[in-house]
Design a protein around this motif. Structure first.
Motif, PDB file in Angstrom:
ATOM      1  N   ARG A 152      21.494  16.066   9.286  1.00 17.95           N
ATOM      2  CA  ARG A 152      20.475  17.042   8.910  1.00 17.95           C
ATOM      3  C   ARG A 152      19.047  16.525   8.992  1.00 17.95           C
ATOM      4  NH1 ARG A 152      23.560  19.368   3.488  1.00 17.95           N
ATOM      5  NH2 ARG A 152      25.409  20.180   4.581  1.00 17.95           N
ATOM      6  N   SER A 221      16.137  25.140  12.437  1.00 25.20           N
ATOM      7  CA  SER A 221      15.385  25.807  11.385  1.00 25.20           C
ATOM      8  C   SER A 221      15.027  24.810  10.283  1.00 25.20           C
ATOM      9  CB  SER A 221      16.211  26.942  10.794  1.00 25.20           C
ATOM     10  OG  SER A 221      17.335  26.403  10.107  1.00 25.20           O
ATOM     11  N   GLY A 223      15.198  23.272   6.502  1.00 29.54           N
ATOM     12  CA  GLY A 223      16.328  23.061   5.609  1.00 29.54           C
ATOM     13  C   GLY A 223      16.446  24.191   4.593  1.00 29.54           C
ATOM     14  N   LEU A 224      17.610  24.296   3.994  1.00 35.28           N
ATOM     15  CA  LEU A 224      17.874  25.392   3.066  1.00 35.28           C
ATOM     16  C   LEU A 224      16.882  25.398   1.906  1.00 35.28           C
ATOM     17  CD1 LEU A 224      19.696  27.760   2.403  1.00 35.28           C
ATOM     18  CD2 LEU A 224      21.247  26.180   1.230  1.00 35.28           C
ATOM     19  N   ASP A 225      16.565  24.228   1.359  1.00 36.30           N
ATOM     20  CA  ASP A 225      15.601  24.164   0.244  1.00 36.30           C
ATOM     21  C   ASP A 225      14.233  24.660   0.682  1.00 36.30           C
ATOM     22  OD1 ASP A 225      17.521  23.205  -1.443  1.00 36.30           O
ATOM     23  OD2 ASP A 225      16.949  21.095  -1.226  1.00 36.30           O
ATOM     24  N   VAL A 227      13.562  26.750   3.166  1.00 37.16           N
ATOM     25  CA  VAL A 227      13.641  28.195   3.396  1.00 37.16           C
ATOM     26  C   VAL A 227      13.492  28.955   2.069  1.00 37.16           C
ATOM     27  CG1 VAL A 227      15.202  30.075   4.052  1.00 37.16           C
ATOM     28  CG2 VAL A 227      14.982  28.080   5.524  1.00 37.16           C
ATOM     29  N   ARG A 228      14.166  28.462   1.043  1.00 38.89           N
ATOM     30  CA  ARG A 228      14.072  29.130  -0.265  1.00 38.89           C
ATOM     31  C   ARG A 228      12.655  29.059  -0.829  1.00 38.89           C
ATOM     32  NH1 ARG A 228      19.755  26.582  -2.541  1.00 38.89           N
ATOM     33  NH2 ARG A 228      21.152  28.166  -1.649  1.00 38.89           N
ATOM     34  N   THR A 315      17.496  36.019   6.172  1.00 42.16           N
ATOM     35  CA  THR A 315      17.295  34.993   7.177  1.00 42.16           C
ATOM     36  C   THR A 315      18.582  34.229   7.379  1.00 42.16           C
ATOM     37  OG1 THR A 315      14.987  34.746   6.537  1.00 42.16           O
ATOM     38  CG2 THR A 315      15.976  32.907   7.732  1.00 42.16           C
ATOM     39  N   SER A 317      21.186  31.427   7.464  1.00 36.30           N
ATOM     40  CA  SER A 317      21.216  30.152   6.734  1.00 36.30           C
ATOM     41  C   SER A 317      21.033  28.983   7.693  1.00 36.30           C
ATOM     42  CB  SER A 317      22.547  29.978   6.006  1.00 36.30           C
ATOM     43  OG  SER A 317      22.687  28.660   5.539  1.00 36.30           O
ATOM     44  N   PRO A 318      20.270  27.943   7.304  1.00 37.59           N
ATOM     45  CA  PRO A 318      20.123  26.767   8.160  1.00 37.59           C
ATOM     46  C   PRO A 318      21.450  26.102   8.461  1.00 37.59           C
ATOM     47  CG  PRO A 318      18.501  26.752   6.395  1.00 37.59           C
ATOM     48  CD  PRO A 318      19.477  27.855   6.088  1.00 37.59           C
ATOM     49  N   ASP A 319      22.452  26.321   7.613  1.00 31.54           N
ATOM     50  CA  ASP A 319      23.745  25.667   7.832  1.00 31.54           C
ATOM     51  C   ASP A 319      24.757  26.620   8.469  1.00 31.54           C
ATOM     52  OD1 ASP A 319      22.854  23.304   6.684  1.00 31.54           O
ATOM     53  OD2 ASP A 319      23.264  24.062   4.670  1.00 31.54           O
TER      54      ASP A 319
END
Length: 323
Positions: A152, A221, A223-225, A227-228, A315, A317-319
């Protein structure tokens, strides 16, 4: 190159590999050990790897141009990909060839103390380099496992150095085992087997690095954190009521593009919407400083269109998609 690029780890690895390459080649000249020759080529390849990473970091700093309006941040990914494909593969294929030749035409190792002494020295030096890479990576890794960090990480340099140093340590142990068995049995075939194992190891590492850097080159994209944080920063609950949809893309390890369509109140004036968009941009930059290029489009949210999937409200998810 930023601190997150692991410059200290790259320089430590480069210094160690140059010293080790010279020592290994001298040991090969005195002993005739194919493991030592393969390991000297391995260390030279690693030195070239670190040189390419440093060059990529320098070239990535160039200013944006009309032809490349988003800058050159992805050059770091390109040079990391070159490391994985060219140098690791060249080192691996050479080691396999040399191991095959030694198995086919074995000969005894002369002056055994040269390869053994150099291998012990190299293990100590590589362990120091590996320790530096781990120390540089830990603040960025956080609670992720090492495999998750390598998969990642948006900056390619530290994963490359980590895998290089890990491969070097395992390769040195294989070389020491091959030399030791050749000395214990008097059969040079074991030296060739150790060399062959080193080649296979290098090619496996090359494949892993190629897969990871290919994903970065294609464009990942945030990371999930992150994006939030961006989604939370966009909505003010007054003029901007929700994020209709959003896309993020890494232009480089420390450069993020954000594009979003935002739902605004239908009776807001153009001046109010413009002010809300500007405020949202400022909140994004404060929440995620690497967001450099931000494009926000106001719109009126349509629940019916969203239900049909023509006006997505989420959106990806990055994962969502594996590398």
């Amino acid at each position: 190159m930023s601190a997150s690029g692991g410059t200290k780890a790259i320089v430590a690895a480069l210094s160690a590999n140059l010293a080790i390459a010279v020592a290994k080649f001298v040991a090969f000249l005195f002993s005739g050990s194919s493991s030592m020759l393969a390991e000297s080529v391995h260390s030279l390849a690693d030195s070239g790897n670190q040189g390419l990473l440093l060059l990529g970091g320098k070239r990535a700093k160039r200013q944006a141009t009309p032809e490349h309006p988003f800058g050159y941040g992805r050059e770091r990914y390109i040079y990391a990909f070159l490391v994985s494909i060219v140098l690791f593969s060249v080192g691996g294929m050479f080691a396999i060839y040399e191991g095959y030749e030694k198995i086919k035409h074995p000969h005894a190792i002369e002056h055994w103390y040269w390869p053994v002494g150099v291998l012990v020295f190299a293990i100590i030096a590589e362990a120091f380099s590996f320790r530096t890479a781990i120390k540089e990576s830990n603040p960025l890794r956080g609670k992720q496992s090492w495999s998750q960090f390598i998969r990642r990480a948006k900056a390619p340099e530290l994963p490359v150095v980590l895998l290089e140093d890990f491969g070097a340590l395992v390769g040195l142990i294989l070389a020491l085992g091959g030399v030791g068995l050749a000395l214990a049995t008097g059969d040079g075939v074991w030296d060739g087997i150790g060399t062959l194992c080193i080649g296979v190891l290098l090619i496996v590492i090359a494949i892993v690095l190629a897969a990871e850097t290919k994903s970065l080159l294609l464009g990942e994209s945030a990371g999930l954190d992150e994006v939030r944080k961006i989604e939370a920063a966009l909505v003010d609950g007054d003029t901007v009521t929700r994020v209709i949809h959003m896309r993020t893309l890494h232009l480089g390890p420390e450069e993020l593009l954000v594009a979003a369509k935002l739902a605004v109140q239908h009776d807001d004036t153009a001046a109010e919407v413009a002010a809300a968009i500007n405020a949202a941009e400022a909140r994004i930059r404060e929440a995620v400083p690497i967001a450099r290029a931000i494009y926000l489009e106001p719109d009126i949210y349509d629940e019916a269109a969203a239900a049909k999937g023509t006006n997505p409200a989420m959106t990806p998810s990055p994962d969502a998609s594996p590398r």
